[in-house]
Design a protein around this motif. Sequence first.
Motif, short mmCIF file in Angstrom:
data_model
loop_
_atom_site.label_atom_id
_atom_site.label_comp_id
_atom_site.label_asym_id
_atom_site.label_seq_id
_atom_site.Cartn_x
_atom_site.Cartn_y
_atom_site.Cartn_z
N THR A 71 0.96 -1.18 0.07
CA THR A 71 -0.10 -0.02 0.21
C THR A 71 0.82 1.35 -0.06
N GLY A 72 0.28 2.26 -0.83
CA GLY A 72 0.90 3.48 -0.81
C GLY A 72 0.65 4.37 -1.94
N ASN A 73 1.11 5.34 -2.14
CA ASN A 73 1.01 6.35 -3.11
C ASN A 73 1.68 5.84 -4.31
N PRO A 74 1.33 6.47 -5.73
CA PRO A 74 1.74 6.14 -6.88
C PRO A 74 3.49 6.59 -6.76
N GLY A 75 4.18 5.84 -7.55
CA GLY A 75 5.70 6.24 -7.53
C GLY A 75 6.40 6.02 -6.42
N THR A 76 6.06 5.09 -5.52
CA THR A 76 6.86 4.92 -4.29
C THR A 76 7.57 3.38 -4.48
N GLY A 77 7.52 2.96 -5.46
CA GLY A 77 8.44 1.74 -5.76
C GLY A 77 7.84 0.26 -5.60
N LYS A 78 6.57 0.27 -5.42
CA LYS A 78 5.82 -0.78 -5.31
C LYS A 78 6.36 -1.89 -6.36
N THR A 79 6.18 -1.68 -7.56
CA THR A 79 6.48 -2.74 -8.71
C THR A 79 7.85 -3.13 -8.61
N THR A 80 8.96 -2.07 -8.35
CA THR A 80 10.23 -2.56 -8.32
C THR A 80 10.36 -3.71 -7.13
N VAL A 81 9.95 -3.26 -5.94
CA VAL A 81 9.97 -4.32 -4.95
C VAL A 81 9.37 -5.38 -5.35
N ALA A 82 8.10 -5.52 -5.93
CA ALA A 82 7.54 -6.73 -6.10
C ALA A 82 8.40 -7.70 -7.21
N VAL A 83 9.28 -6.95 -8.15
CA VAL A 83 10.11 -7.85 -8.98
C VAL A 83 11.21 -8.48 -8.01
#
Length: 293
Positions: A71-83
Amino acid sequence: MKNDAPATVDLAALLAEANVTDVLDRLDRELVGLAPVKQRLREIAAFLAVSKARGALGLAGTPPSLHMSFTGNPGTGKTTVAVRMAEILHRLGYLRKGHLVAVTRDDLVGQYIGHTAPKTKEVLKRAMGGVLFIDEAYYLYRPENERDYGQEAIEILLQVMENQRDDLVVILAGYRDRMETFFQANPGFKSRVAHHIDFPDYADDELFAIARTMLAQGDYRLDEEGEAALREYIARRKAQPHFANARSIRNALDRARLRQASRLFARATPVTRDELATIAAADLRASRVFQEA
């Protein structure tokens, strides 16, 4: 009966031999800030290593639950961390492939009867052995529309998350408040998600460091006045609507490079290597962020 289990397991060596430590170190280099997120990832990696060690020493246990919520606002690195999370799970032997399939509602939900199930099952088929990352997952649930087919996708997802949890990890992502409402309305998801990770917004200094890193990757730099202009831009842009953290900074730099190119081309004279590499204050201050202020 002879016990063939080893007497001890070196947990740090286990992570190092699986190259998990390298993944975590790379994440530190890739992403500025996000200290609580990085700490949670290290804790999860340690927990998974302990689970593997318990099995190696012959201790009973159940497979850990690995579904997550970011959870968090856009552009905080969620997709990168998921990878990177997918890499860690693969290297520790919890996933066969370790790839990531990122989707939104449109990839899962059909527009007419009989369309949703095939779409959802096709996405799940592609994601098997890896991580399915569902961005803005709360859009799957639209109770105000009785003819919406999102509920069908939800039911299929819940079934697979339970019955094939050894071969698929699902990460649900989105704004914090909307995700909380989504979990309250869909308790089946909440009961299956073991790890909830919140991604904080970046501070001004962190956004400035991110910008410098982005520029350096493209062989650009800021002159002294450009640095001051960028710091002012960040402060002003954060106060405006629809700010998307690192994503907004990347967009701003893309526009600044366009302005730099136009500025240099308009001179109609030869340019130096240094001039080609330098973003000036004027390239940033031409933004509407300054004009609207």
